[in-house]
Write a protein that holds these residues in place. Structure first.
Motif, PDB file in Angstrom:
ATOM      1  N   VAL A 147      -2.367  -6.279  -3.613  1.00  0.00           N
ATOM      2  CA  VAL A 147      -1.236  -5.892  -2.818  1.00  0.00           C
ATOM      3  C   VAL A 147      -1.228  -4.369  -2.575  1.00  0.00           C
ATOM      4  O   VAL A 147      -1.044  -3.812  -1.280  1.00  0.00           O
ATOM      5  CB  VAL A 147       0.105  -6.150  -3.607  1.00  0.00           C
ATOM      6  CG1 VAL A 147       1.187  -5.756  -2.730  1.00  0.00           C
ATOM      7  CG2 VAL A 147       0.320  -7.864  -3.465  1.00  0.00           C
ATOM      8  N   ALA A 148      -1.441  -3.576  -3.596  1.00  0.00           N
ATOM      9  CA  ALA A 148      -1.449  -2.064  -3.398  1.00  0.00           C
ATOM     10  C   ALA A 148      -2.596  -1.486  -2.659  1.00  0.00           C
ATOM     11  O   ALA A 148      -2.598  -0.779  -1.643  1.00  0.00           O
ATOM     12  CB  ALA A 148      -1.758  -1.493  -4.937  1.00  0.00           C
ATOM     13  N   MET A 151      -1.550  -2.520   0.924  1.00  0.00           N
ATOM     14  CA  MET A 151      -0.618  -1.529   1.493  1.00  0.00           C
ATOM     15  C   MET A 151      -1.114   0.012   1.870  1.00  0.00           C
ATOM     16  O   MET A 151      -0.888   0.573   2.904  1.00  0.00           O
ATOM     17  CB  MET A 151       0.548  -1.343   0.517  1.00  0.00           C
ATOM     18  CG  MET A 151       1.550  -2.477   0.389  1.00  0.00           C
ATOM     19  SD  MET A 151       2.788  -2.298  -1.169  1.00  0.00           S
ATOM     20  CE  MET A 151       3.481  -0.808  -0.363  1.00  0.00           C
ATOM     21  N   TYR A 152      -1.872   0.336   1.194  1.00  0.00           N
ATOM     22  CA  TYR A 152      -2.490   1.777   1.009  1.00  0.00           C
ATOM     23  C   TYR A 152      -3.433   1.683   2.507  1.00  0.00           C
ATOM     24  O   TYR A 152      -3.465   2.650   3.128  1.00  0.00           O
ATOM     25  CB  TYR A 152      -3.289   2.400   0.214  1.00  0.00           C
ATOM     26  CG  TYR A 152      -3.852   3.675  -0.026  1.00  0.00           C
ATOM     27  CD1 TYR A 152      -2.812   4.771  -0.091  1.00  0.00           C
ATOM     28  CD2 TYR A 152      -5.011   3.938   0.378  1.00  0.00           C
ATOM     29  CE1 TYR A 152      -3.031   5.935   0.130  1.00  0.00           C
ATOM     30  CE2 TYR A 152      -5.286   5.492   0.347  1.00  0.00           C
ATOM     31  CZ  TYR A 152      -4.425   6.507   0.268  1.00  0.00           C
ATOM     32  OH  TYR A 152      -4.507   7.836   0.430  1.00  0.00           O
ATOM     33  N   LEU A 155      -0.997   1.802   5.412  1.00  0.00           N
ATOM     34  CA  LEU A 155      -0.640   2.938   5.709  1.00  0.00           C
ATOM     35  C   LEU A 155      -1.494   3.973   6.267  1.00  0.00           C
ATOM     36  O   LEU A 155      -1.065   4.998   7.003  1.00  0.00           O
ATOM     37  CB  LEU A 155       0.149   3.566   4.284  1.00  0.00           C
ATOM     38  CG  LEU A 155       1.219   2.825   3.875  1.00  0.00           C
ATOM     39  CD1 LEU A 155       1.806   3.663   2.486  1.00  0.00           C
ATOM     40  CD2 LEU A 155       2.390   3.056   4.791  1.00  0.00           C
ATOM     41  N   PHE A 182       2.687   7.867  -0.470  1.00  0.00           N
ATOM     42  CA  PHE A 182       2.176   6.742  -1.378  1.00  0.00           C
ATOM     43  C   PHE A 182       1.490   6.962  -2.412  1.00  0.00           C
ATOM     44  O   PHE A 182       1.600   6.656  -3.674  1.00  0.00           O
ATOM     45  CB  PHE A 182       1.161   5.715  -0.654  1.00  0.00           C
ATOM     46  CG  PHE A 182       0.594   4.643  -1.323  1.00  0.00           C
ATOM     47  CD1 PHE A 182       1.284   3.252  -1.182  1.00  0.00           C
ATOM     48  CD2 PHE A 182      -0.555   4.608  -2.198  1.00  0.00           C
ATOM     49  CE1 PHE A 182       0.982   2.284  -1.765  1.00  0.00           C
ATOM     50  CE2 PHE A 182      -0.732   3.660  -2.882  1.00  0.00           C
ATOM     51  CZ  PHE A 182      -0.256   2.021  -2.548  1.00  0.00           C
TER      52      PHE A 182
END
Length: 689
Positions: A147-148, A151-152, A155, A182
């Protein structure tokens, strides 16, 4: 380098309008140029020359030196090294191209394209440079890690879009705020108490069961209390006395050199160790062979050293008897299992005649395992999909399990007291068997989705740890509860290497060691009753890959050095001991590291065990083995009652042996051997005169 014969440089007022972004640089502007003229500007002085060379020289250094200095053999996730390499190159490359061709004759459109390329290079180092950090921080939490990373990446993609479409420098700088926010939030969470609580909450929620990281199902009423217990028990760093365990290879003079390790492509350990001997399968012409060396016989091994060479086909697996350090079993491509007795000082001549020969398989025998508590009970599994339990004393197959497995058996092992057998098979099933009845107690279909071999071992509290592959050929480790085979307690992805992971479990410490064939590393995890159940500790890495691995029983370790495990790593021409140590300052015996462990004495005889009697392991204390020197403690072991017997399923023998007569013959042979050595020495002295 001479800066000569360059064109006439322009001042700020006469330079192209799209290059007039810095009114404080008054002179040194290159005129509008073609591609060839831009390249020639590398060799004369102008106001962009410093930018070109300060980015170009590092670009060349990164391009040439970085691939040579990244330890590719020690990186289990290859894309991390590739991403790091690209992150180092991207800003330098974009900047060199931008500053070199910014005065191109294409005018402002070409300039804007080059500026976009430069911005992309800066965004790429922000994006790619952070991916290894996020991955490493969340290594043990696959769902949160995925997930991280997503997300990164999202972004960063938005930030790149904003940077290349920005109308001003201010807006262009603002486009990097998403990435900075972030990373700053990620940094704050890591240093705060919210981080472990967030991870505990994430991995105890019911939705995680669909992901790679799966916990045991809980009743709805018990979820809040379970979550609160997990949150309260988790600290910023998990408490464990094995957190700082480190591996270290012994010095070269303590290794076994010049050994031709077998080249057979078979996924067995190729090595077996006990407190007296180390045995290794070696290349041999005209059949199969293995060597047995006393532990003290280190250094270069003479090629003329006697071997155990009774098999007519290559040897595939060997294992020392846990109840007699002088007895070793071997399985071969010649479809036979042989039992050998090694003299205390090692072999002085080739050993061709086994103590017992066991014939019962119709295809090659690749798996051997002695019963942990019953004396002279041996399990063998062959490529005929048959598991046989042997009473070695009588040389007979008492139990033959031939209707359970429909394909090749990958692994077979006992539980702690030998009342159950665990097998993994090519038919993608994991089975727990009743060894005496030959029936299936429970089974799990597809413990790992991939088609590569699966290995399985019993761990603490009857749970099962498996290693295998995903559909995308990623190596995995999973923990299962046989009482509920529906979902794994945990499933973790490790890397994308192709070697089969061999698990070695230490029941005294709860540590499982994963050694991949062809790898150059040993990972170790701690198995506990606290989610996520299998906790990554550390990894031992070296430069050379391993062809096999031997694991020393606990009673053969040096407890005065806080040694909790010792491996014997097989190279192509060498065997290298690797010691796992818990760093302690005290010289006293560490009782918390060495609880009572399984000793060499069996708790039940073979006939009684086959009749239905189980026996718990007889434990011994290692405190008596704690001495000031480095010598291992010697243990008294029960001598086998084996007779020289050749047996098959159609011809079973059960003659008893007169122990006193056998001992008298052994003493007589020993005396004759000493006499021959004395006479040989005397003859040598007379010849020298």
């Amino acid at each position: 380098m001479a800066f000569l014969n360059g064109p006439r440089l322009l001042d700020w007022a006469n330079s192209p309008p799209h290059l007039q972004f810095n009114k404080y640089v008054l002179t040194g502007y290159r005129p509008i140029s073609s591609v060839q003229e831009c390249i020639k500007s590398l060799f004369y002085l102008h106001n962009e020359l410093g930018n070109i060379y300060t980015h170009g020289i590092p670009l060349l250094c990164f391009l040439v030196l970085l691939p040579l200095n990244i330890p590719w053999s020690q990186i289990s996730v290859t894309w991390l090294g590739v991403v790091h390499f690209l992150a180092c190159l991207s800003p330098q490359l974009g900047s060199v191209v931008y500053h070199l061709f910014m005065n191109h004759e294409g005018g402002e459109p070409i300039y804007k394209t080059l500026l976009t390329l430069d911005m992309c290079g800066i965004c790429m180092i922000n994006t790619l440079g952070a991916l290894p950090i996020v991955y490493s921080t969340l290594l043990c939490y696959p769902f949160t890690r995925t997930v991280a990373l997503l997300m990164y990446i999202l972004l960063s993609s938005y930030g790149i879009y904003c940077a290349i479409t920005a109308c001003s420098r201010v807006r262009r700088l603002r486009s990097f705020a998403w990435q900075a926010l972030f990373r700053f939030s990620f940094f704050l969470l890591r240093g705060s108490e919210l981080w472990p609580q967030l991870l505990a909450f994430t991995h105890s929620s019911p939705s995680v069961s669909v992901q790679r990281f799966i916990l045991s199902p809980q009743e709805p009423e018990s979820l809040p209390s379970h979550s609160s217990q997990v949150i309260m028990s988790r600290k910023v760093v998990r408490t464990s006395k094995f957190r700082h365990v480190f591996g270290q290879a012994l010095k070269a003079d303590q290794c076994y050199d010049d050994i031709r390790i077998s080249q057979m492509t078979w996924d067995s350990n190729f090595c077996s160790v006990n407190p007296k001997f180390v045995a290794m399968i070696v290349d041999a012409s005209g059949g199969g062979a293995f060597i047995v060396l006393p532990l003290s016989k280190t250094g270069r091994i003479d090629m003329s050293l006697p071997t155990v060479c009774g098999h007519t086909g290559p040897v595939l697996d060997i294992e020392f008897c846990p109840h007699n350090d002088n007895i070793i079993a071997s399985g071969s491509e010649d479809c036979s299992v042989m039992i050998w007795e090694i003299p205390d000082g090692g072999l002085i001549s080739p050993l061709k005649d086994p103590v017992v020969k066991l014939d019962g398989h119709s295809k090659r025998v690749g798996i051997l395992s002695w019963h942990p508590t019953a004396h002279n009970v041996l399990m063998s599994a062959g490529c005929d999909n048959v598991v046989i339990l042997w009473n070695v004393v009588h040389g007979e197959a008492v139990v033959r399990i031939d209707s359970v497995h429909t394909d090749l058996i990958y692994s077979a092992c006992w539980n702690r007291n030998g009342s159950q057998i665990l097998t993994s098979c090519k038919d993608k099933k994991l089975r727990v068997l009743d060894p005496r009845k030959g029936s299936v107690i429970c089974e799990k279909d597809k413990p790992h989705e991939g088609s590569r071999p699966v290995r399985a071992v019993f761990v603490s509290d009857g749970k099962i740890l498996t290693t295998g592959f995903s559909r995308m050929s990623e190596r995995q480790v999973a923990l299962w509860d046989p009482k509920n085979f529906g979902e794994p307690l945990t499933l973790q992805e490790l890397d994308t290497s192709s070697g089969v992971l061999l698990p070695f479990f230490d029941p005294d410490t709860g540590i499982v060691y994963l050694c991949g064939k062809g790898d150059s590393s040993i990972r170790y995890f701690e198995v506990t009753d606290e989610a996520p159940y299998v906790h990554y500790l550390s990894m031992y890495s070296s430069k050379e890959s391993q062809k096999g691995m031997g694991y020393m029983p606990k009673r053969g370790l040096e407890v005065n050095k806080c040694e909790i495990a010792r491996f014997y790593k097989l190279h192509e021409r060498k065997c290298e001991p690797i010691v796992m140590t818990v760093p302690r300052k005290s010289d006293l015996f560490q009782e918390d590291l060495y609880p009572d462990t399984i000793g060499p004495e069996p708790s039940v005889e073979a006939d009684d065990w086959f009749s239905g009697k189980n026996g718990a392991p007889i434990l011994i204390s290692l405190k008596d083995g704690f001495v000031a020197t480095t010598k291992n403690k010697e243990f008294k072991v029960i001598k086998s009652l084996m007779a020289t017997t050749s047996s098959s399923l159609s011809n079973r023998q059960s003659d008893s042996v007169d122990v006193q007569t056998l001992q008298a013959l052994q003493n007589e042979v020993k005396e004759l051997r000493e006499m021959v050595e004395q006479l040989t020495q005397r003859v040598s002295e007379l010849e020298s005169k």
